[in-house]
Design an enzyme around this catalytic site. Structure first.
Site, PDB file in Angstrom:
ATOM      1  N   GLU A  53      -3.538   6.073  -9.235  1.00 10.64           N
ATOM      2  CA  GLU A  53      -2.552   5.153  -9.848  1.00 10.64           C
ATOM      3  C   GLU A  53      -3.081   4.490 -11.093  1.00 10.64           C
ATOM      4  O   GLU A  53      -4.453   4.454 -10.967  1.00 10.64           O
ATOM      5  CB  GLU A  53      -2.125   4.351  -8.756  1.00 10.64           C
ATOM      6  N   ASN A 207       9.242   3.915  -5.388  1.00  7.50           N
ATOM      7  CA  ASN A 207       8.186   3.551  -4.511  1.00  7.50           C
ATOM      8  C   ASN A 207       8.305   2.482  -3.877  1.00  7.50           C
ATOM      9  O   ASN A 207       8.512   1.334  -4.719  1.00  7.50           O
ATOM     10  CB  ASN A 207       6.748   3.732  -5.374  1.00  7.50           C
ATOM     11  N   GLU A 208       8.262   1.932  -2.540  1.00  7.05           N
ATOM     12  CA  GLU A 208       8.091   0.665  -2.324  1.00  7.05           C
ATOM     13  C   GLU A 208       9.362  -0.104  -2.525  1.00  7.05           C
ATOM     14  O   GLU A 208       9.260  -1.168  -3.193  1.00  7.05           O
ATOM     15  CB  GLU A 208       6.854   0.127  -2.175  1.00  7.05           C
ATOM     16  N   TYR A 278      -0.898   0.645   5.725  1.00  4.42           N
ATOM     17  CA  TYR A 278      -2.154   0.462   5.372  1.00  4.42           C
ATOM     18  C   TYR A 278      -2.730  -0.376   6.567  1.00  4.42           C
ATOM     19  O   TYR A 278      -1.972  -1.161   7.433  1.00  4.42           O
ATOM     20  CB  TYR A 278      -2.207  -0.751   4.204  1.00  4.42           C
ATOM     21  N   GLU A 332       1.041   6.858   1.480  1.00  4.84           N
ATOM     22  CA  GLU A 332      -0.060   5.627   1.249  1.00  4.84           C
ATOM     23  C   GLU A 332      -0.731   5.438   2.390  1.00  4.84           C
ATOM     24  O   GLU A 332       0.162   4.707   3.176  1.00  4.84           O
ATOM     25  CB  GLU A 332       0.406   4.463   0.374  1.00  4.84           C
ATOM     26  N   GLN A 382      -6.577   5.003  -2.126  1.00  9.38           N
ATOM     27  CA  GLN A 382      -6.342   6.123  -3.202  1.00  9.38           C
ATOM     28  C   GLN A 382      -7.781   6.914  -3.286  1.00  9.38           C
ATOM     29  O   GLN A 382      -8.832   6.253  -2.916  1.00  9.38           O
ATOM     30  CB  GLN A 382      -5.879   5.356  -4.426  1.00  9.38           C
TER      31      GLN A 382
HETATM   32  O1  AHR Z   1      -2.200   1.354  -3.354  1.00  9.69           O
HETATM   33  C1  AHR Z   1      -2.082   0.132  -3.903  1.00  9.69           C
HETATM   34  C2  AHR Z   1      -0.640  -0.296  -4.020  1.00  9.69           C
HETATM   35  O2  AHR Z   1      -0.230  -0.477  -2.466  1.00  9.69           O
HETATM   36  C3  AHR Z   1       0.455   0.761  -4.445  1.00  9.69           C
HETATM   37  O3  AHR Z   1       0.519   0.560  -5.668  1.00  9.69           O
HETATM   38  C4  AHR Z   1       1.741   0.034  -3.630  1.00  9.69           C
HETATM   39  O4  AHR Z   1       2.622   1.185  -3.469  1.00  9.69           O
HETATM   40  C5  AHR Z   1       1.320  -0.442  -2.309  1.00  9.69           C
HETATM   41  O5  AHR Z   1       1.914  -1.546  -2.228  1.00  9.69           O
END
Ligand code: AHR
Length: 533
Positions: A53, A207-208, A278, A332, A382
């Site tokens: 990103e 995204n999100e 996450y 992600e 990432q």
């Molecule tokens: O990976 C960092 C961020 O985490 C991304 O930009 C977003 O999609 C997520 O909240």
């Protein structure tokens, strides 16, 4: 050392370790059956996918150094990054975000580099005081496609739903995919250096969208998803990915999944449904590089919750889509610590990556493999200089993190058929930040491809090794190769100064007909590969 031999005993209670002791004269903590009789789903190579990103030092410096840089590069792309991604066989690359995607206008990144506009970057708000994140747009569509080409990865583009329009999205698709000599957009692409279409198959529609992608409610997003995809220009069958839930939230965000699919009733569901997970330590005081056993286990405990989250959302999706046309795309995932271990100010969200993160990676991959029937793709967040990175890069410095080595060790699973493994190893009772918890005592997954058997095993304990006997039900092997990733120090990490502190080493595996015997050291990821006879 804590004794974990509470299980099957196959011989005298002797300590594992001496390679001179003949196979199976040793005690085993457990016997695992690997069933070769009816292999299950194919493990898509895309489960080992990537994400980059425009954020901190990910694109600029991590990937893109520019054609005039002293750092060795291929048309401006960092050569060491390309070489390692090729070596891994990186199957795909998601770009340009993340949150950046919903503010990105693809036209800003085409044409003569010196004429491209300087634009606002979403991540400016997270930059240290006085530091600038203005987007130079030097890395744009053609640079990204060139990166995918040189690596051999499939592009996965995240389209702007949050601040873009359906027309902008459709033009991007045509610019990428229209055959030469058809649309003006194809001519424009050719004028910019690429007459051949990019043939992008994977498209993320936002995204999100519940957060940085538009703070929408699921039904609102479903309406936009329909609007953005109804007129999708079909040059080839696309794989469309809708925004899914924030899987790591306290309640797993099932409400998003329910709401989205309710909003899609009567309309073709997407091919993929994005799930973000996450292992989120940001609300804690836990540090990326300095910790003891309770913090080690806290991360792993939060990480294995992924298994439940996958099962919960899959069940919910099945209520609306019983044939499960829509697959999960975990685009992600990774361990996200609170700020404090950035490799340099301004490379926001970059973190120290230790053995703990490697062990977490092994456990996450085993979960993906075991759910291969449900997951079409997964993308680590990432790949470089951000969160759960495989690489850290700064100027001429470049290092592979312990996570890189786990990606390397799991390569054999790609395209294999998933195998059932009985895992009788009992849970371990471990300290965490608040009190104690139970963790799986062993993480394992196995697959077979063309008689090549791949078994991966992770021991999360920081105290005790495991001695295992693996029985191959329905097959035999004459020899096996083992590799182990571990270190005496649970906080071990690779740095620019000491880049090979954590790296895989050969690991002994005893083979006898239909059984393999080996030890799994504490805090270790082990790979076993053998050809079946
Ligand atoms: O990976 C960092 C961020 O985490 C991304 O930009 C977003 O999609 C997520 O909240």
């Amino acid at each position: 050392m804590i004794n974990r031999r509470n299980f099957l005993k196959t011989g005298v209670a002797a300590a594992i370790g001496s390679r001179a002791i003949p196979a199976f004269s040793l005690a085993s903590d457990a016997e695992l059956d690997i069933s070769l009789a009816s292999p299950g789903a194919t493990i898509s190579p895309h489960l080992y996918g990537h994400f980059i990103e425009h954020l901190g030092g990910v694109i600029y410096d991590g990937v893109w150094v520019g054609p005039s840089s002293k750092v060795p590069n291929i048309d401006g792309i960092r050569k060491e990054f390309v070489d390692d991604m090729k070596r891994l066989g990186a199957p795909n690359l998601r770009w340009p975000g993340g949150c950046f995607a919903d503010g990105y206008h693809w036209r800003d990144g085409i044409g003569k580099p010196s004429s491209r506009p300087k634009t606002y970057n979403f991540w400016q708000r997270r930059m240290p005081l006085g530091m600038d994140a203005t987007e130079s747009n030097q890395f744009g569509v053609h640079q990204f496609m060139q990166l995918c080409r040189v690596i051999g990865a499939e592009p996965y583009l995240a389209a702007n739903v949050g601040s873009g329009t359906p027309a902008e999205f459709h033009d991007w698709v045509s610019y990428c995919n229209a055959p030469p000599g058809t649309l003006s957009l194809a001519e424009e692409r050719a004028a910019n250096g690429d007459s051949k279409p990019f043939n992008v198959r994977y498209w993320g529609v936002g995204n999100e969208s519940w957060g940085c992608g538009g703070t929408m409610r699921p039904q609102e997003y479903a309406a936009l998803y329909r609007q953005f995809t109804t007129q999708f220009p079909n040059y080839q069958e696309p794989f469309l990915v809708a925004t899914g839930p924030r899987g790591h939230s306290a309640d797993g965000d099932i409400g998003w999944t329910t709401g989205f699919f309710e909003g899609m009733r009567g309309y073709t569901p997407p091919d993929g449904f994005s799930l973000h997970f996450y292992t989120d330590l940001r609300p804690t005081t836990l540090k990326a590089g300095d910790f003891k056993a309770p913090e080690w286990y806290e991360v792993l405990k939060r990480g294995v919750r992924l298994n439940q989250v996958i099962e919960d959302h899959w069940r919910e999706m099945g209520k609306f889509d019983p044939s499960h046309r829509t697959k999960l795309v975990i685009d992600e995932w990774g361990v996200w610590y609170a700020p404090g271990s950035e490799i340099v100010a301004g490379y926001i969200l970059s973190e120290t990556i230790t053995l703990r993160d490697a062990v977490h990676t092994g456990m996450a991959f085993d979960i993906f493999n075991r759910h291969a029937d449900k997951i079409a793709m997964a993308n680590v967040a990432q790949t470089v200089n951000c969160i759960h990175s495989l690489f850290l890069a700064k100027g001429a410095d470049f290092v592979r993190t312990p996570v890189y080595h786990v990606f390397d060790m799991y390569r054999g699973h790609k395209g294999g058929r998933q195998l059932q493994v009985s895992n009788p190893v009992a849970e371990i009772d471990v300290p965490v930040l608040e009190g104690r918890t139970k963790l799986p005592g062993l993480s394992v997954s196995a697959s077979v491809r063309d008689r090549q058997l791949t078994i991966t095993l992770t021991n999360p304990s920081v105290e005790a090794e495991l001695s295992l006997r693996l029985r191959l039900a329905g097959a035999r092997a004459t020899e096996a190769q083992g590799r182990v990733l571990t270190h005496a120090d649970m906080r071990a990490t690779n740095t620019f100064q000491d880049p090979e502190k954590v790296k895989p080493a050969p690991h002994p595996v005893n083979v006898s007909g239909d059984a393999l015997q080996l030890s799994i050291p504490k805090q270790a990821v082990v790979l076993v590969e053998c050809v079946l006879t």
